[in-house]
Design a protein around this motif. Structure first.
Motif, PDB file in Angstrom:
ATOM      1  N   HIS A  56      19.931   6.794  21.538  1.00 27.01           N
ATOM      2  CA  HIS A  56      19.861   5.319  21.510  1.00 27.01           C
ATOM      3  C   HIS A  56      21.260   4.696  21.690  1.00 27.01           C
ATOM      4  CE1 HIS A  56      15.976   5.616  18.876  1.00 27.01           C
ATOM      5  NE2 HIS A  56      15.807   6.078  20.097  1.00 27.01           N
ATOM      6  N   TYR A  59      21.836   4.846  25.250  1.00 32.38           N
ATOM      7  CA  TYR A  59      21.060   3.840  26.005  1.00 32.38           C
ATOM      8  C   TYR A  59      21.768   2.475  25.954  1.00 32.38           C
ATOM      9  CZ  TYR A  59      17.043   7.108  25.606  1.00 32.38           C
ATOM     10  OH  TYR A  59      16.212   8.192  25.637  1.00 32.38           O
ATOM     11  N   TRP A  60      22.276   2.121  24.738  1.00 29.66           N
ATOM     12  CA  TRP A  60      22.949   0.820  24.622  1.00 29.66           C
ATOM     13  C   TRP A  60      24.257   0.806  25.410  1.00 29.66           C
ATOM     14  CZ3 TRP A  60      20.108  -2.928  24.147  1.00 29.66           C
ATOM     15  CH2 TRP A  60      19.070  -2.989  23.213  1.00 29.66           C
ATOM     16  N   CYS A  63      23.264   0.508  28.979  1.00 30.21           N
ATOM     17  CA  CYS A  63      22.714  -0.831  29.238  1.00 30.21           C
ATOM     18  C   CYS A  63      23.851  -1.842  29.431  1.00 30.21           C
ATOM     19  CB  CYS A  63      21.809  -1.243  28.065  1.00 30.21           C
ATOM     20  SG  CYS A  63      21.220  -2.935  28.146  1.00 30.21           S
ATOM     21  N   GLU A 122      16.972  -5.569  31.730  1.00 32.44           N
ATOM     22  CA  GLU A 122      17.646  -4.322  31.325  1.00 32.44           C
ATOM     23  C   GLU A 122      17.670  -4.203  29.793  1.00 32.44           C
ATOM     24  OE1 GLU A 122      18.828  -0.898  32.305  1.00 32.44           O
ATOM     25  OE2 GLU A 122      18.845  -2.317  33.985  1.00 32.44           O
ATOM     26  N   THR A 126      15.485  -1.513  27.413  1.00 28.76           N
ATOM     27  CA  THR A 126      16.185  -0.651  26.439  1.00 28.76           C
ATOM     28  C   THR A 126      15.581  -0.829  25.049  1.00 28.76           C
ATOM     29  OG1 THR A 126      18.196  -0.866  27.759  1.00 28.76           O
ATOM     30  CG2 THR A 126      18.463  -0.039  25.511  1.00 28.76           C
TER      31      THR A 126
END
Lengths: 194, 78
Positions: A56, A59-60, A63, A122, A126
């Protein structure tokens, strides 16, 4: 990456960076604990949980990069504030109880953010990707706490969950003012867009 | 029965300090600056020695000796 290509404002960048920092704190915490667990189902699920949290954070990071920004370096995570309000969990049951309460808060927060009108696709993608994992986190911890009723007693587990839920409310009301203010700003901006 | 020496040895290993330099009177918060690490230490000791502590047990724990005493006296029967 140039400043001119940035597709998020300072508030959004701060909020996404805060999410990233909290995911990293969760990953480090569960990674350490997973290393100490004896072989078994809890060890397995805790390792997966650790892995999810670290993904995670990635992912951030990815992003923000896609939106033309680098994550901000923030000192404090949501978890730090939690421990200050609730006291340190002293056994595995208490760790799982505080995590259960925390995960519910995260889903609530991500769900609120995800529902903002005009949200960048986006960011929305996420949030939704992470929320899928968070649902499983709540499920495995709920199951583990049920198994632990034999060892710790149902009453003690319920009392612990209540204590951490009260601390969660305190933290959310008192110490996340900055987060709330910034999210409110995003909400108001979304309304103006409508 | 849990051996207090083994608990001290585990604490020393966790903190990466020589066993002989770990003083019983040393304050835990001086030895462990990060709260996450303190949680990890307490949980690791319980896992290793098959002990179970609850919140009240740690209320008055300040030093290494206090923590060793709590672990030793909270062994669970398996």
């Amino acid at each position: 990456m140039t400043e001119g290509s940035r597709m998020i404002d300072d508030n959004e960048l701060w909020v996404l960076s805060f999410y990233r920092t909290s995911e990293i704190s969760g990953a480090l915490f569960f990674g350490r604990l997973a290393r100490t667990m004896k072989p078994g189902q809890i060890q397995r699920d805790m390792t997966k949980h650790f892995s999810d949290e670290s993904m995670h954070a990635w992912y951030w990071t990815a992003c923000m990069e896609k939106l033309g920004a680098h994550a901000l370096k923030l000192e404090e995570s949501y978890q730090d504030q939690y421990l200050a309000a609730a006291g340190l969990p002293v056994n595995i049951m208490e760790v799982l109880a505080i995590t259960q309460v925390f995960e519910k808060r995260v889903i609530g927060q991500y769900s609120l953010h995800s529902s903002l009108p005009g949200l960048n696709p986006e960011i929305k993608a996420t949030l939704q990707r992470i929320m899928q994992d968070e649902k499983w986190h709540i499920e495995w911890i709920r199951d583990a706490l049920e198994i632990m009723e034999q060892e710790y007693g149902k009453d003690r587990i319920e009392t612990t969950l209540k204590r951490f839920t009260e601390a969660d409310l305190q933290v959310y009301k008192r110490t996340t003012d900055e987060h709330t203010e910034r999210l409110q700003e995003l909400i108001q901006r979304s309304r103006r867009r409508q | 029965m849990i051996d207090p020496g083994a608990v001290r040895a585990k604490i020393a290993a966790f903190l990466k300090v020589p066993r002989e330099r770990l003083e019983d009177a040393a304050t835990l918060t001086d030895l462990v600056h990060e709260s996450f690490l303190l949680i990890q230490l307490v949980i690791e000791l319980q896992e290793e020695f098959n002990a179970r502590l609850v919140q009240e047990d740690l209320k008055d724990v300040k030093t290494v000796q206090d923590l060793v005493r709590q672990i030793v006296t909270h062994e669970i029967q398996s």
